[in-house]
Design an enzyme around this catalytic site. Structure first.
Site, mmCIF file in Angstrom:
data_model
loop_
_atom_site.group_PDB
_atom_site.id
_atom_site.type_symbol
_atom_site.label_atom_id
_atom_site.label_comp_id
_atom_site.label_asym_id
_atom_site.label_seq_id
_atom_site.Cartn_x
_atom_site.Cartn_y
_atom_site.Cartn_z
ATOM 1 N N ILE A 135 1.052 -1.189 -0.011
ATOM 2 C CA ILE A 135 0.141 0.014 -0.014
ATOM 3 C C ILE A 135 0.808 1.169 0.036
ATOM 4 O O ILE A 135 1.794 1.443 0.973
ATOM 5 C CB ILE A 135 -1.052 -0.134 1.029
ATOM 6 C CG1 ILE A 135 -1.480 -1.181 1.480
ATOM 7 C CG2 ILE A 135 -1.916 1.108 1.206
ATOM 8 C CD1 ILE A 135 -2.388 -1.379 2.967
ATOM 9 N N LYS A 204 5.264 1.068 13.237
ATOM 10 C CA LYS A 204 4.506 1.542 11.999
ATOM 11 C C LYS A 204 4.180 2.855 12.338
ATOM 12 O O LYS A 204 4.082 3.702 11.598
ATOM 13 C CB LYS A 204 3.826 0.647 11.419
ATOM 14 C CG LYS A 204 4.361 -0.598 10.576
ATOM 15 C CD LYS A 204 3.439 -1.639 10.432
ATOM 16 C CE LYS A 204 4.053 -3.007 10.046
ATOM 17 N NZ LYS A 204 3.200 -4.125 9.511
#
Length: 434
Positions: A135, A204
């Site tokens: 993504i 993340k």
């Protein structure tokens, strides 16, 4: 046609995927860049030879040969972990090489040092593959949403945890059963701690918050809880009241401070995030100009992650060809404008809650529990009691109205200290009305 030569450290799952993407898309990349972007050298200590389709690529066991080679333009680090990955990257930067990595642990914990070294050496560091697999999350945040004040980040950022929770929900299986099956099929690591305890997701979130808000953030500033305590009874309660349990990364921008938390969350069924299946990821940014933007796709895997790595390689190749190195700062904000992050205390969070209290099935227990909750200002919306288990123990599930985290912690500490309490109380935050 000019060559842009790539040196690859690590030929594992993502490394071999990156090599395959470069090989399969070589002609297409030539048409898009005007250069021959190709893999020239690979360093890996675990393989004796490369597959036949990479016969023209040189193989070495010594990563320093890749780092120091004068004919390498871009060094790609795909071995993971902190060391020796950090050393290889800093050596490559010192040698004037551009760097691409998928290493979220390294970037989240040592990105500040790496980006400073790269800026001083006038080279670039690409890290698109560190968050969200295939993504294009980093590029969207760095460039596509550059005109926005980012108000929040909410996402499912770990495919393993999402896979486990989905199978628990859809098949009624317990955590350990699904985990073992996921390990057998390669969806989970032999040591799944980083995935199931939220650490991978926290890495993340650190990266995304740094870019979204222009801040320096440490991993230990992210409140992190995992999913290993979730049981089928929790899944069933969520289902009955119109929720699905997801491991979410959540950050909200309060101007002078930011929320930074990873934990299981009951998400209303009508929310898009509740319906992200399998091992997929989904990350939602809310900007003051664009409102909500949801990015969804494969958050891991050989070819999706390899695609993201090659996207960084191509970006850097284009900048090399056009003399535009560091046109876009690594974290979107100019380095001199980055500031230290101030984190909103989790204790001040207010939201609805779910509790699972495991107690001896005796008269007066429920009234004692609700009395404690009441003294701490916590009102119960609904109660569900399952049948008695072994040794007369019974789980009692409660849904509470909005309450303050600090009060919840104090109440649960008091409840868990009761003689009739047979196990620590499980709490899960509920997304709505946060």
């Amino acid at each position: 046609m000019r060559e842009i030569r790539v040196g690859l450290i690590g030929f594992g799952t993502v490394g071999s995927g990156t090599a395959e993407v470069l090989r399969l898309q070589r002609e297409r990349l030539q048409r898009k860049t005007g250069a021959d972007v190709r893999l020239h050298r690979v360093a890996d200590i675990a393989i004796e030879q490369l597959p036949p389709e990479f016969a023209e690529v040189e193989l070495t066991r010594d990563a320093d040969e890749v780092v120091a080679a004068p004919d390498i333009d871009i060094v790609v680090e795909l071995i993971g972990g902190i060391e020796p990955a950090k050393t290889f990257i800093l050596k490559a930067i010192a040698a004037g090489k551009h760097v691409v990595t998928a290493n979220k642990a390294l970037i989240s914990q040592h990105g500040r040092e790496i980006f400073a070294a790269a800026a001083a050496a006038n080279v670039e560091v690409g890290f698109e593959a560190s968050v969200g697999g295939g993504i294009p999350v980093i590029k969207a945040l760095k460039e596509g949403l550059v005109a926005n004040r980012i108000e929040s980040i909410i996402g499912i950022m770990n495919g393993t945890a999402n896979y486990i929770l989905n199978r628990m929900t859809d098949e009624g299986l317990d955590f350990n059963t699904v985990l073992k099956d996921a390990q057998a099929h390669g969806y989970a690591e032999a040591d799944p701690t980083y995935d199931v305890e939220g650490i991978d997701t926290a890495h993340k979130l650190v990266i995304l918050m740094s870019m979204a808000y222009g801040v320096h953030l440490r991993l230990d500033q992210v409140s992190t809880e995992g999913i290993s305590n979730i049981e089928p009874v929790d899944i069933e309660f969520a289902r009955e009241f119109g929720y699905r349990i997801k491991l979410l990364a959540i950050s909200r921008n309060h101007g002078d401070s930011f929320e930074a938390r990873v934990h299981p969350t009951m998400v209303p069924n009508q929310e898009l995030l509740a319906n992200i299946g399998g091992a997929f990821n989904a990350i939602q940014f809310t900007g003051d100009m664009v409102d909500d933007v949801l990015l969804y796709g494969q958050g891991a895997g050989k070819m999706p992650t390899g695609s993201a790595v090659v996207a960084d390689i191509v970006d850097i190749a284009r900048n090399i060809l056009n003399g535009a190195i560091n046109r876009v700062p690594s974290l979107s904000y100019l380095p001199e404008n980055l500031r230290e992050a101030v984190i909103t205390p989790l204790a001040s969070l207010r939201c609805p809650y779910y509790f699972r209290v495991t107690v001896q099935d005796k008269p007066g227990v429920l009234s004692a529990i609700t009395g404690i909750l009441g003294r701490h200002g916590i009102s119960i919306q609904s109660v569900l009691q399952q049948g008695r288990e072994e040794k007369g123990v019974v789980p009692v599930m409660m849904r509470a109205y909005e309450a303050e985290e600090e009060a919840v912690r104090a109440a649960l500490k008091e409840i868990d200290a009761l003689e009739v309490c047979a196990a620590p109380t499980v709490k899960i935050r509920i997304m709505e009305d946060e």
